[in-house]
Write a protein that holds these residues in place. Sequence first.
Motif, PDB file in Angstrom:
ATOM      1  N   VAL A 240      -1.737 -53.323 -29.294  1.00 43.98           N
ATOM      2  CA  VAL A 240      -2.177 -53.870 -28.024  1.00 43.98           C
ATOM      3  C   VAL A 240      -1.946 -52.884 -26.908  1.00 43.98           C
ATOM      4  O   VAL A 240      -1.129 -51.981 -27.006  1.00 43.98           O
ATOM      5  CB  VAL A 240      -1.426 -55.164 -27.691  1.00 43.98           C
ATOM      6  CG1 VAL A 240      -2.344 -56.107 -26.945  1.00 43.98           C
ATOM      7  CG2 VAL A 240      -0.915 -55.816 -28.942  1.00 43.98           C
ATOM      8  N   ASN A 241      -2.706 -53.079 -25.898  1.00 43.06           N
ATOM      9  CA  ASN A 241      -2.471 -52.431 -24.617  1.00 43.06           C
ATOM     10  C   ASN A 241      -1.885 -51.047 -24.771  1.00 43.06           C
ATOM     11  O   ASN A 241      -0.872 -50.708 -24.262  1.00 43.06           O
ATOM     12  CB  ASN A 241      -1.522 -53.302 -23.839  1.00 43.06           C
ATOM     13  CG  ASN A 241      -1.221 -52.723 -22.496  1.00 43.06           C
ATOM     14  OD1 ASN A 241      -1.652 -51.639 -22.139  1.00 43.06           O
ATOM     15  ND2 ASN A 241      -0.468 -53.475 -21.736  1.00 43.06           N
ATOM     16  N   GLY A 242      -1.360 -51.673 -24.007  1.00 38.85           N
ATOM     17  CA  GLY A 242      -0.759 -51.307 -23.643  1.00 38.85           C
ATOM     18  C   GLY A 242      -0.233 -51.180 -23.726  1.00 38.85           C
ATOM     19  O   GLY A 242      -0.129 -51.191 -23.561  1.00 38.85           O
ATOM     20  N   SER A 243      -0.426 -50.800 -23.306  1.00 39.18           N
ATOM     21  CA  SER A 243       0.001 -51.075 -23.154  1.00 39.18           C
ATOM     22  C   SER A 243      -0.138 -51.203 -23.353  1.00 39.18           C
ATOM     23  O   SER A 243      -0.420 -51.024 -23.818  1.00 39.18           O
ATOM     24  CB  SER A 243       0.364 -51.232 -23.043  1.00 39.18           C
ATOM     25  OG  SER A 243       0.472 -51.188 -22.445  1.00 39.18           O
ATOM     26  N   GLY A 244      -0.344 -50.775 -22.698  1.00 38.30           N
ATOM     27  CA  GLY A 244       0.034 -51.114 -22.953  1.00 38.30           C
ATOM     28  C   GLY A 244      -0.626 -50.824 -23.196  1.00 38.30           C
ATOM     29  O   GLY A 244      -0.593 -50.782 -23.606  1.00 38.30           O
ATOM     30  N   GLY A 245      -0.301 -50.333 -21.145  1.00 35.07           N
ATOM     31  CA  GLY A 245       0.016 -50.685 -21.917  1.00 35.07           C
ATOM     32  C   GLY A 245       0.214 -51.243 -22.241  1.00 35.07           C
ATOM     33  O   GLY A 245      -0.551 -50.578 -22.334  1.00 35.07           O
ATOM     34  N   SER A 248      -1.624 -51.067 -25.366  1.00 39.94           N
ATOM     35  CA  SER A 248      -1.849 -50.836 -25.893  1.00 39.94           C
ATOM     36  C   SER A 248      -1.624 -51.340 -25.005  1.00 39.94           C
ATOM     37  O   SER A 248      -1.802 -50.362 -24.367  1.00 39.94           O
ATOM     38  CB  SER A 248      -1.752 -51.056 -26.157  1.00 39.94           C
ATOM     39  OG  SER A 248      -0.791 -51.034 -25.072  1.00 39.94           O
TER      40      SER A 248
ATOM     41  N   ALA B  25      -0.956 -41.511 -27.800  1.00 43.76           N
ATOM     42  CA  ALA B  25      -1.449 -41.765 -26.445  1.00 43.76           C
ATOM     43  C   ALA B  25      -1.190 -40.559 -25.555  1.00 43.76           C
ATOM     44  O   ALA B  25      -2.043 -40.171 -24.753  1.00 43.76           O
ATOM     45  CB  ALA B  25      -0.778 -43.011 -25.879  1.00 43.76           C
ATOM     46  N   ARG B 203      -7.897 -52.796 -29.136  1.00 44.45           N
ATOM     47  CA  ARG B 203      -7.092 -52.443 -27.974  1.00 44.45           C
ATOM     48  C   ARG B 203      -7.639 -53.209 -26.794  1.00 44.45           C
ATOM     49  O   ARG B 203      -8.845 -53.349 -26.634  1.00 44.45           O
ATOM     50  CB  ARG B 203      -7.147 -50.949 -27.684  1.00 44.45           C
ATOM     51  CG  ARG B 203      -6.414 -50.117 -28.701  1.00 44.45           C
ATOM     52  CD  ARG B 203      -6.323 -48.678 -28.246  1.00 44.45           C
ATOM     53  NE  ARG B 203      -5.433 -48.525 -27.118  1.00 44.45           N
ATOM     54  CZ  ARG B 203      -4.116 -48.391 -27.227  1.00 44.45           C
ATOM     55  NH1 ARG B 203      -3.555 -48.387 -28.404  1.00 44.45           N
ATOM     56  NH2 ARG B 203      -3.377 -48.269 -26.154  1.00 44.45           N
ATOM     57  N   LYS B 204      -6.743 -53.729 -25.991  1.00 47.17           N
ATOM     58  CA  LYS B 204      -7.181 -54.555 -24.888  1.00 47.17           C
ATOM     59  C   LYS B 204      -6.825 -53.877 -23.576  1.00 47.17           C
ATOM     60  O   LYS B 204      -5.708 -53.383 -23.416  1.00 47.17           O
ATOM     61  CB  LYS B 204      -6.496 -55.917 -24.984  1.00 47.17           C
ATOM     62  CG  LYS B 204      -6.997 -56.932 -23.992  1.00 47.17           C
ATOM     63  CD  LYS B 204      -6.487 -58.320 -24.355  1.00 47.17           C
ATOM     64  CE  LYS B 204      -5.804 -58.992 -23.199  1.00 47.17           C
ATOM     65  NZ  LYS B 204      -5.046 -60.173 -23.626  1.00 47.17           N
ATOM     66  N   VAL B 240       3.253 -45.780 -17.970  1.00 50.21           N
ATOM     67  CA  VAL B 240       1.890 -45.439 -18.338  1.00 50.21           C
ATOM     68  C   VAL B 240       1.266 -46.544 -19.165  1.00 50.21           C
ATOM     69  O   VAL B 240       1.957 -47.386 -19.723  1.00 50.21           O
ATOM     70  CB  VAL B 240       1.866 -44.141 -19.166  1.00 50.21           C
ATOM     71  CG1 VAL B 240       0.591 -43.387 -18.892  1.00 50.21           C
ATOM     72  CG2 VAL B 240       3.054 -43.278 -18.817  1.00 50.21           C
ATOM     73  N   ASN B 241      -0.003 -46.530 -19.184  1.00 49.77           N
ATOM     74  CA  ASN B 241      -0.764 -47.323 -20.130  1.00 49.77           C
ATOM     75  C   ASN B 241      -0.134 -48.710 -20.332  1.00 49.77           C
ATOM     76  O   ASN B 241       0.160 -49.153 -21.396  1.00 49.77           O
ATOM     77  CB  ASN B 241      -0.761 -46.563 -21.440  1.00 49.77           C
ATOM     78  CG  ASN B 241      -1.460 -47.271 -22.555  1.00 49.77           C
ATOM     79  OD1 ASN B 241      -1.975 -48.374 -22.391  1.00 49.77           O
ATOM     80  ND2 ASN B 241      -1.487 -46.626 -23.688  1.00 49.77           N
ATOM     81  N   GLY B 242      -0.172 -48.416 -21.115  1.00 45.69           N
ATOM     82  CA  GLY B 242       0.251 -49.057 -21.815  1.00 45.69           C
ATOM     83  C   GLY B 242       0.528 -49.026 -22.556  1.00 45.69           C
ATOM     84  O   GLY B 242       0.539 -48.760 -23.053  1.00 45.69           O
ATOM     85  N   SER B 243      -0.391 -48.224 -23.593  1.00 45.67           N
ATOM     86  CA  SER B 243      -0.243 -48.366 -23.958  1.00 45.67           C
ATOM     87  C   SER B 243       0.047 -48.446 -23.878  1.00 45.67           C
ATOM     88  O   SER B 243       0.050 -48.244 -24.104  1.00 45.67           O
ATOM     89  CB  SER B 243      -0.425 -48.050 -24.585  1.00 45.67           C
ATOM     90  OG  SER B 243      -0.595 -47.891 -24.762  1.00 45.67           O
ATOM     91  N   GLY B 244      -0.004 -50.037 -24.498  1.00 43.92           N
ATOM     92  CA  GLY B 244       0.282 -49.769 -24.459  1.00 43.92           C
ATOM     93  C   GLY B 244       0.350 -50.178 -24.584  1.00 43.92           C
ATOM     94  O   GLY B 244      -0.117 -50.027 -24.564  1.00 43.92           O
ATOM     95  N   GLY B 245       0.285 -49.336 -23.707  1.00 41.47           N
ATOM     96  CA  GLY B 245       0.221 -49.692 -23.763  1.00 41.47           C
ATOM     97  C   GLY B 245      -0.360 -49.840 -23.665  1.00 41.47           C
ATOM     98  O   GLY B 245       0.020 -49.727 -24.122  1.00 41.47           O
ATOM     99  N   ALA B 246      -0.821 -49.855 -25.164  1.00 47.43           N
ATOM    100  CA  ALA B 246      -1.544 -50.170 -25.590  1.00 47.43           C
ATOM    101  C   ALA B 246      -1.560 -50.324 -25.580  1.00 47.43           C
ATOM    102  O   ALA B 246      -1.858 -50.333 -25.687  1.00 47.43           O
ATOM    103  CB  ALA B 246      -1.204 -50.499 -24.648  1.00 47.43           C
ATOM    104  N   HIS B 247      -1.337 -49.413 -25.576  1.00 49.41           N
ATOM    105  CA  HIS B 247      -1.642 -49.510 -25.615  1.00 49.41           C
ATOM    106  C   HIS B 247      -1.691 -49.788 -25.760  1.00 49.41           C
ATOM    107  O   HIS B 247      -1.805 -49.346 -25.281  1.00 49.41           O
ATOM    108  CB  HIS B 247      -2.312 -49.420 -25.834  1.00 49.41           C
ATOM    109  CG  HIS B 247      -2.443 -50.134 -25.789  1.00 49.41           C
ATOM    110  ND1 HIS B 247      -2.701 -50.285 -26.156  1.00 49.41           N
ATOM    111  CD2 HIS B 247      -2.431 -50.529 -26.069  1.00 49.41           C
ATOM    112  CE1 HIS B 247      -3.382 -50.449 -25.968  1.00 49.41           C
ATOM    113  NE2 HIS B 247      -2.989 -51.206 -26.238  1.00 49.41           N
ATOM    114  N   SER B 248      -0.245 -50.830 -25.992  1.00 48.86           N
ATOM    115  CA  SER B 248      -0.495 -51.397 -25.598  1.00 48.86           C
ATOM    116  C   SER B 248      -0.546 -51.616 -25.883  1.00 48.86           C
ATOM    117  O   SER B 248       0.544 -51.343 -25.481  1.00 48.86           O
ATOM    118  CB  SER B 248      -0.729 -51.385 -26.528  1.00 48.86           C
ATOM    119  OG  SER B 248      -0.578 -52.323 -25.965  1.00 48.86           O
TER     120      SER B 248
END
Lengths: 248, 248
Positions: A240-245, A248, B25, B203-204, B240-248
């Motif tokens: 995910v996200n983020g984060s995400g992130g 992810s 990421a 990934r969102k 960051v991100n998130g990825s995170g966040g993804a990235h999160s």
Amino acid sequence: MPVPAEAGSEGTTVKQRSIPEASVARLAVYLRMLGELAEQGAETVSSDELAAATGVNPAKLRKDLSYIGSYGIRGVGYEISSLLHQLERALGLNHRQAVALVGVGNLGHALAGYGGFGGRGFPVTALFDVDPDLVGIHINGILVDHIRAIPEVCAERAITIGVIATPAQAAQGACDLLVESGVRCILNFAPVVLQVPGEVEVRKVDLAVELQILAFHVARRHLTATADVVTEQMVNGHAVNGSGGAHS
Amino acid sequence: MPVPAEAGSEGTTVKQRSIPEASVARLAVYLRMLGELAEQGAETVSSDELAAATGVNPAKLRKDLSYIGSYGIRGVGYEISSLLHQLERALGLNHRQAVALVGVGNLGHALAGYGGFGGRGFPVTALFDVDPDLVGIHINGILVDHIRAIPEVCAERAITIGVIATPAQAAQGACDLLVESGVRCILNFAPVVLQVPGEVEVRKVDLAVELQILAFHVARRHLTATADVVTEQMVNGHAVNGSGGAHS
DNA sequence: AGTCGCTTGTGAAGACACGCACAAAGTTGC
DNA sequence: GCAACTTTGTGCGTGTCTTCACAAGCGACT
Ligand SMILES: NC(=O)c1ccc[n+]([C@@H]2O[C@H](COP(=O)([O-])OP(=O)(O)OC[C@H]3O[C@@H](n4cnc5c(N)ncnc54)[C@H](O)[C@@H]3O)[C@@H](O)[C@H]2O)c1
Ligand SMILES: NC(=O)c1ccc[n+]([C@@H]2O[C@H](COP(=O)([O-])OP(=O)(O)OC[C@H]3O[C@@H](n4cnc5c(N)ncnc54)[C@H](O)[C@@H]3O)[C@@H](O)[C@H]2O)c1
């Protein structure tokens, strides 16, 4: 340590001494899902249900919620309206946060016209650009100002959050203006690393990076798929996200 | 590590036996910065320089790079063109990944017209919507198809990545169509949790959540600022991100 | 050659996040 | 009132990520 049996420091002095960053991101997701459930007329929800709806491990969800207090009822679940209120308080949504958006191009237009921000307590109340064709027009009822008006307008409208959607080379300048004007939190869409003083927090949304992360997994998947035959893939699942992130 | 030439033991497959998600990421960020440095004519760069430019801890950067091999020169730094090439290989960018975008509304328009994707090896080669006013028109030279054409077009153009920018209630349907058509990686902008089979990665990107995370920090900052006077804030810095966040 | 200064690559320790598993605490039924 | 059942809250083991610190490697200069 996090067993302060004493309910002494309840209402005023928020005891939220450090909610893990990762949890904060998920709390926001729970919040939205709770809003939807409330609209559908549900009154209570169990951690298992909420976890399934948000794609999270139930234990993790309960731990996340425990950081903001014990608002569940054992044997029943969580009362939605109450939990919703507590979450909003914990996330700082009791008072609306005004948002300023710098750079009203393709992306900026979409963001400015997006109802999902105002609807969630983040009204975009200021727009800035340098393009003379844009300065002076209204988008979604908001006047586009020239960036030289940033200090004045930000102070006047109590802006707390800035969003940057300018071209990369203009992003640092926009950032500096916002910071000068007292903005301490910035969401940056430009693909640059902003330099800011330590007390300012920047979050970056980098769509090209998101795609590259996906591409990496495509490539990996392809390799393992051709190398090992049908080696079972990890069971875990999503990222995910983020984060995400975040992503992810 | 100074590998025992024998890759025999467990390393039956590729040596990149698992680059940590968080590192992937960041590698994408290094990649872009290296591209900029190359354009500026630089030939080598040290981990300290690159770390400063990308806002990362130098040791972390070196460890990240070490996951893809030892391409640095001690006492000198990294040769930019060589490192760039290795990074692209590791991230799976040797062959372009075709991207399909579903939902050409406000956000979709901005994404479709964005040069930053194609320029980074992710050409958007298919657009889909249901709106009769949109189906049939061209955006940035790409024809908008009706979503019922997804299976056919995805197969034909070898789509590997799908991007969803439809309203929330249409997202799951769009996702299902993409998955049926063989897409295994999806970037989702709609504020819903997509249900997908285990082999599909989602990934969102959730902008409202990003704002809420910032709002949380605004609130916290405000509390500590009023409670303690000028308590030294953490030096670390960015998120960051998130990825995170993804990235999160 | 030898020395010196600089930078990489990585071992090891610490910090953080995750998820299991279970006791505590509530509800329901009798 | 008690027993059976449900669900929360969390202690703890496990694994991942981060950061420090330093030996090893490389180039330059003498
Ligand atoms: N469009 C997308 O889908 C997309 C996706 C990911 C990232 N981005 C990034 O977002 C940013 C904006 O993208 P876009 O497609 O909207 O670009 P755009 O060129 O359409 O819009 C940029 C806007 O910023 C304005 N601007 C230029 N200099 C400025 C300054 N100094 N101060 C204030 N405003 C200024 C321009 O007048 C223009 O209106 C870029 O950095 C881009 O890399 C865009
Ligand atoms: N606009 C933003 O800045 C923004 C920001 C964050 C998130 N989002 C999210 O992105 C999504 C799109 O936002 P938007 O502002 O572009 O909305 P929009 O209404 O402008 O565009 C949605 C588009 O999707 C199309 N669509 C509807 N049903 C469809 C279906 N079943 N299949 C394919 N296409 C379909 C519509 O015809 C329309 O063109 C939403 O989920 C929104 O919450 C948007």
